[in-house]
Each structure stands twice: as C-alpha cells, then as structure tokens.
Design a protein around this motif. Sequence first.
Motif, PDB file in Angstrom:
ATOM      1  N   UNK A 100      15.741  78.342-106.694  1.00  0.00           N
ATOM      2  CA  UNK A 100      15.240  78.571-105.335  1.00  0.00           C
ATOM      3  C   UNK A 100      13.738  78.801-105.345  1.00  0.00           C
ATOM      4  N   UNK A 101      13.159  78.887-104.154  1.00  0.00           N
ATOM      5  CA  UNK A 101      11.771  79.307-104.017  1.00  0.00           C
ATOM      6  C   UNK A 101      11.647  80.781-104.358  1.00  0.00           C
ATOM      7  N   UNK A 102      10.440  81.197-104.749  1.00  0.00           N
ATOM      8  CA  UNK A 102      10.232  82.588-105.116  1.00  0.00           C
ATOM      9  C   UNK A 102      10.573  83.551-103.995  1.00  0.00           C
ATOM     10  N   UNK A 103      10.192  83.207-102.749  1.00  0.00           N
ATOM     11  CA  UNK A 103      10.486  84.095-101.626  1.00  0.00           C
ATOM     12  C   UNK A 103      11.978  84.227-101.395  1.00  0.00           C
ATOM     13  N   UNK A 104      12.739  83.162-101.637  1.00  0.00           N
ATOM     14  CA  UNK A 104      14.192  83.232-101.483  1.00  0.00           C
ATOM     15  C   UNK A 104      14.810  84.112-102.558  1.00  0.00           C
TER      16      UNK A 104
END
Length: 417
Positions: free
Chosen positions: A107-111
């Motif tokens: 996933x993306x880091x923010x996710x």
Amino acid sequence: MNPARQALNGALRVLLLTLPLSLLSGCGLAPEELRGTAYLAISVEGDQPLTKAILQEKVLQAQAIVAAFRQLHPHVAIETNLFRESDFVEEVHRRRAAGLGPDLMLVAGSTAHALVEADLARSFQLPQATRRQVDPDSLSRLEIPPRGLAGLPILRRPQLACYNRTRLASSPANTDDLLTQARGGLRVGLAVESRTLFWSTGPLGADRAIIAAAAGRPLAAREREGLRRWLAWLSAANFNQKVFIEPDQEALVQGLLERRLDWIPCNSGNLSRLRDTLGTSLGVSDLPAGPYGPPTPITRLRVLAFGTDSTTRQRRVAEALAVFALNPWIQSTLTTDNEDMLPTNRFVPPSALHTPGLKAMQRSVRQADASDAISRLLPAGDPRDRALSRLVTAVAFGEIPATEASGAVVRALAPHP
C-alpha cells in the motif's frame, strides 16, 4: 536471457545463504522449509476504471518479487487481491470481520498509517542493523512513535516529466518556458489533482505557504504572495489553448499514450506502460524549475504492512517475503529490469542506477524535501487534500478568480480540531 534476468537467477543461488534471519523484530525465521499460503492485498491508486493495462502496471513489482520468492520456496503460495486505495481500509475491515484478513498488504505509506491506527495492521520495530540499510527519509515517513513503523518501505516512485521525443527534443527547463512552448503549439497536460500539481508550488514560491497552512500556522506576507502567484499561474495555464486541464493522473497518461498530449508530469510507476506504447519516443526528465526555486515533486512510497490475524505459518511466510523484497540483490534487479522505481535499500550498488531515467528519478527524490513535508501534513485521502483539489479545479476553470482563492485555500487546509 536478458542481463537482468541472469542477474536475478545468480542472486537467487546465493540468497538462501545471505538473507538475514531477523530482519523484523520477533521474526526469527526457523530453518525448516517454508510452506503454506499467505494472502497479499495490493492497493490501486485513483478512481479510474481498472483496465488490464493499469492492473498490470500496479502489480508489476509485486508479481516479480513473488515469482522470484517462489523459486526459493516452491511450497509457498501467495494469493493476491487488488482494492482501490480509497476503499482499502474499509475493505480490509470487512474482510477481517469475515475471517479473511490479508497477511501482507502492499500500500501507500499513508494507507499503512491508517491501517495501524484502525488496528488492521501491526506496527513493528526494525533492528538497528536493518534500519541502517533502509533509506532514512522513507523510514521517517512511516514512524509511529513510540510503537515503531507502520510498514516496511519497499520501493519509491518519484514524479517526473514525461514527453514525446518526436514532438519535443527536451523537456522545458522552467515553468515560464513550459507555457511559452505551449503557446507555440506544444500540447501540455496538467491535472487538477492537488498531488499531481504540488511539483509546481516550489517553482512559483507557494510550497512554504501550503506547508504553513496545512500545519495551522499563520502565513507570512511573502508566503501568501507565493500562494497567489501559484494560483495565478494555474489560471493563466488554462487560458492557453494548448494546455489541457485533465481530472487526474490517469487522464494525463492516456493523453500521452494516445499522442494527444506531448508533455505531462508523470509518476515513475507509469513508465513501463508508457514505454510499451511509445518505445524510444518516450522522453523522461526532471520537472521544470521556476523563478522561485526548483520543482517540488511528490515521491510515492510503496510499503508492506502486516496483517493482525495471521496464523503462525502465514506470519512466517509474510515476514520471509518482506525480508526477500528488501534484499539489495532483489531491489537492484527490480530497478534495472523495469526502470520504473527506486529502491529503498541504501546498499543497492550505484551501477544499478546509471541510466538517464533512473538518474532523473534520483534528482526528483533530492528535490522532494518540501513536498515530502506536504505529503506528511496532507496524506493521500485526507479530506483537506480533496478540498484543495476542488479549489484548484475552480481556479483553473475560472470559477474563482486566483486573486480571491488564496484565502479559501488557507481555510481548506487548516487542520481539523
């Protein structure tokens, strides 16, 4: 056999001897052979229809890692599912309630942060020896003090300029030149997604204003003027008949693929698809600088996060795959084979990063200090980020005059109490 595949096979012959056995705290991989099935969920950014080409682009690195991993561990199966990034946390929550939670998530880091906060992924500590291997900026974006990390950073996808070399010998060096060439017939694509446009805040002197507003700090007069200048540039771009304002990054990519656009800001994750269609006509370069500074591109981080409900066997497989993905040999091969990512392992040899495209990616990462601050303050999916995109759209299409929009932007970016 191509040189990258030969390198991968050579690496596989020695990896069993060289892989660390305690990359993750508590990992302690047992010496017996790995067996069993682990479930990998992969997020897909954007809201565009999921075509076969887009899905292949999004899972390219994951497929390569899994295929190589199974050469070492033939009794392991990795089953994958794809979900939209915007729905990912909700989807994992639903599947976990049904007893189908994933063991590993790309996933993306923010996710990854959101998953840990929702107790859908577990944080972990990295041993100091392993921390020294990993790009420190990537680690800092995943810190959750005092619990450790929200995920293990696996690859970086910098933002670049992509263009059609049959129409343009080289990418414009600055923002003024970009619009000047558009007036001369160059078909330029810009998207109103704020994350796609952040690269232009530095050249126009608006990056500090965005950071200050998102942090809840009053703007100095110079910062407010920079914000007005950036919004005015976007408004002026829309009045140029050869600047095409698109809704999102995917629309830009399609425009370049179909040769309706000659120049776009792109993400390195788009490069494989663009090369397949444009071939040697594809040019890749730095984004334009400006009178007030260098570009401020966004580097997208892809992260492996760990599920919370894995069995012992599934957890061992998931952690072994994460160890494998971070190994410098694997990261080097993925980098040279696809040239659409930068590794997160600092010990990938410089010889693997020597092509013009990879050098442009490295420059993009170095330029990203200010935009990394923006990414931390306005993570993907933050309601303030969406509000900014709506305001940028209104300015670009003349619904709100640029001279009046700066106050609305500051209010939209203010942190929620």
